[in-house]
Write an enzyme that holds these catalytic residues in place. Structure first.
Site, PDB file in Angstrom:
ATOM      1  N   GLY A 177     -33.536  27.278  25.196  1.00  0.00           N
ATOM      2  CA  GLY A 177     -32.387  28.950  25.740  1.00  0.00           C
ATOM      3  C   GLY A 177     -31.265  28.573  25.297  1.00  0.00           C
ATOM      4  O   GLY A 177     -30.982  27.269  26.084  1.00  0.00           O
ATOM      5  N   TYR A 178     -30.339  29.363  25.404  1.00  0.00           N
ATOM      6  CA  TYR A 178     -29.546  29.695  25.034  1.00  0.00           C
ATOM      7  C   TYR A 178     -28.424  30.063  25.909  1.00  0.00           C
ATOM      8  O   TYR A 178     -28.854  31.545  26.499  1.00  0.00           O
ATOM      9  CB  TYR A 178     -28.765  30.461  23.980  1.00  0.00           C
ATOM     10  CG  TYR A 178     -29.678  29.055  22.249  1.00  0.00           C
ATOM     11  CD1 TYR A 178     -28.954  28.165  21.679  1.00  0.00           C
ATOM     12  CD2 TYR A 178     -30.812  29.393  21.826  1.00  0.00           C
ATOM     13  CE1 TYR A 178     -29.083  27.306  20.607  1.00  0.00           C
ATOM     14  CE2 TYR A 178     -31.501  28.184  20.994  1.00  0.00           C
ATOM     15  CZ  TYR A 178     -30.582  27.191  20.627  1.00  0.00           C
ATOM     16  OH  TYR A 178     -30.994  26.504  19.971  1.00  0.00           O
ATOM     17  N   LEU A 179     -27.171  29.683  26.239  1.00  0.00           N
ATOM     18  CA  LEU A 179     -26.848  30.477  27.180  1.00  0.00           C
ATOM     19  C   LEU A 179     -25.621  30.663  26.789  1.00  0.00           C
ATOM     20  O   LEU A 179     -24.842  31.758  27.124  1.00  0.00           O
ATOM     21  CB  LEU A 179     -25.746  28.544  28.174  1.00  0.00           C
ATOM     22  CG  LEU A 179     -26.860  28.224  28.592  1.00  0.00           C
ATOM     23  CD1 LEU A 179     -26.395  26.543  29.376  1.00  0.00           C
ATOM     24  CD2 LEU A 179     -28.079  28.613  29.628  1.00  0.00           C
ATOM     25  N   HIS A 181     -23.844  31.375  22.824  1.00  0.00           N
ATOM     26  CA  HIS A 181     -24.467  31.375  20.665  1.00  0.00           C
ATOM     27  C   HIS A 181     -23.496  32.501  19.856  1.00  0.00           C
ATOM     28  O   HIS A 181     -24.013  33.912  20.075  1.00  0.00           O
ATOM     29  CB  HIS A 181     -25.794  31.074  20.509  1.00  0.00           C
ATOM     30  CG  HIS A 181     -26.646  32.573  21.239  1.00  0.00           C
ATOM     31  ND1 HIS A 181     -26.718  34.077  21.172  1.00  0.00           N
ATOM     32  CD2 HIS A 181     -27.897  32.613  21.579  1.00  0.00           C
ATOM     33  CE1 HIS A 181     -27.613  34.764  21.308  1.00  0.00           C
ATOM     34  NE2 HIS A 181     -27.939  33.459  22.026  1.00  0.00           N
ATOM     35  N   HIS A 213     -31.032  33.029  27.330  1.00  0.00           N
ATOM     36  CA  HIS A 213     -31.044  34.475  26.851  1.00  0.00           C
ATOM     37  C   HIS A 213     -32.484  33.876  26.527  1.00  0.00           C
ATOM     38  O   HIS A 213     -33.222  33.737  26.406  1.00  0.00           O
ATOM     39  CB  HIS A 213     -29.720  34.217  25.775  1.00  0.00           C
ATOM     40  CG  HIS A 213     -28.515  34.866  25.311  1.00  0.00           C
ATOM     41  ND1 HIS A 213     -27.528  35.580  26.061  1.00  0.00           N
ATOM     42  CD2 HIS A 213     -27.394  33.896  25.959  1.00  0.00           C
ATOM     43  CE1 HIS A 213     -26.788  35.495  26.191  1.00  0.00           C
ATOM     44  NE2 HIS A 213     -26.273  33.966  25.941  1.00  0.00           N
TER      45      HIS A 213
END
Length: 159
Positions: free
Chosen positions: A29-31, A33, A82
């Site tokens: 998961g992206y914190l 981007h 996200h």
């Protein structure tokens, strides 16, 4: 400084499957981007990492990756990252002295399979197996960070 030089391809066939040496399950998961950089948390089997990438031209990037405690990674994925998460199986194989990673995506990105090779320099030559298809190294739709914003299922019919 960490540098990643990576080329990405779609696949022309599934002939690569005969040469797989190992497969790993990944959830990431992206914190953060955006067009310039990303911060990602990934759980790969029994290992957890946090990763920071700065995109330069789609092939050449600055990259930093550090192990983190599994519990921290699980909390970050469940409470901070996200949506949707990117889920995939990474198949590792070797062809002509290079390691190839074939990412078979699941969930909202199901149906997408991408081959990646890391190189020592931007102009390094490498053998292209018959199963390689179109190069997508600079097509931002295929960046994992973008697949978490606009999953493959929403644009696959358009490609």
């Amino acid at each position: 400084m960490g540098i990643e030089i990576e080329r990405k391809f779609l696949l022309a066939s599934d002939a690569w499957k005969d040469d797989v040496e190992k497969s790993l399950n990944m959830r990431q998961g992206y914190l953060s981007h955006d067009a310039q950089s990303s911060v990602r948390v990934r759980i790969c089997d029994d290992r957890a990492d946090i990763n920071v990438k700065s995109t330069r031209d789609g092939i050449y990037r600055l990259e930093y990756e550090y192990p983190i405690p599994m519990q921290d990674a699980q909390e970050l994925l469940s409470q901070v990252a996200h949506r949707p998460l990117v889920e995939k199986t990474r198949h590792v194989l070797y062809v002509a002295d290079h390691c190839w990673e074939i990412d078979e995506f699941h969930g909202d990105n199901a149906g997408l399979i991408v081959a990646e090779i890391e190189l020592a320099s931007v102009d390094e030559r490498f053998y292209r197996p018959d199963w390689l298809g179109e190069e997508i190294s600079t097509d931002a739709r295929y960046y994992n960070s973008n697949l978490s914003k606009l999953p493959y299922k929403y644009w696959a019919e358009d490609s």
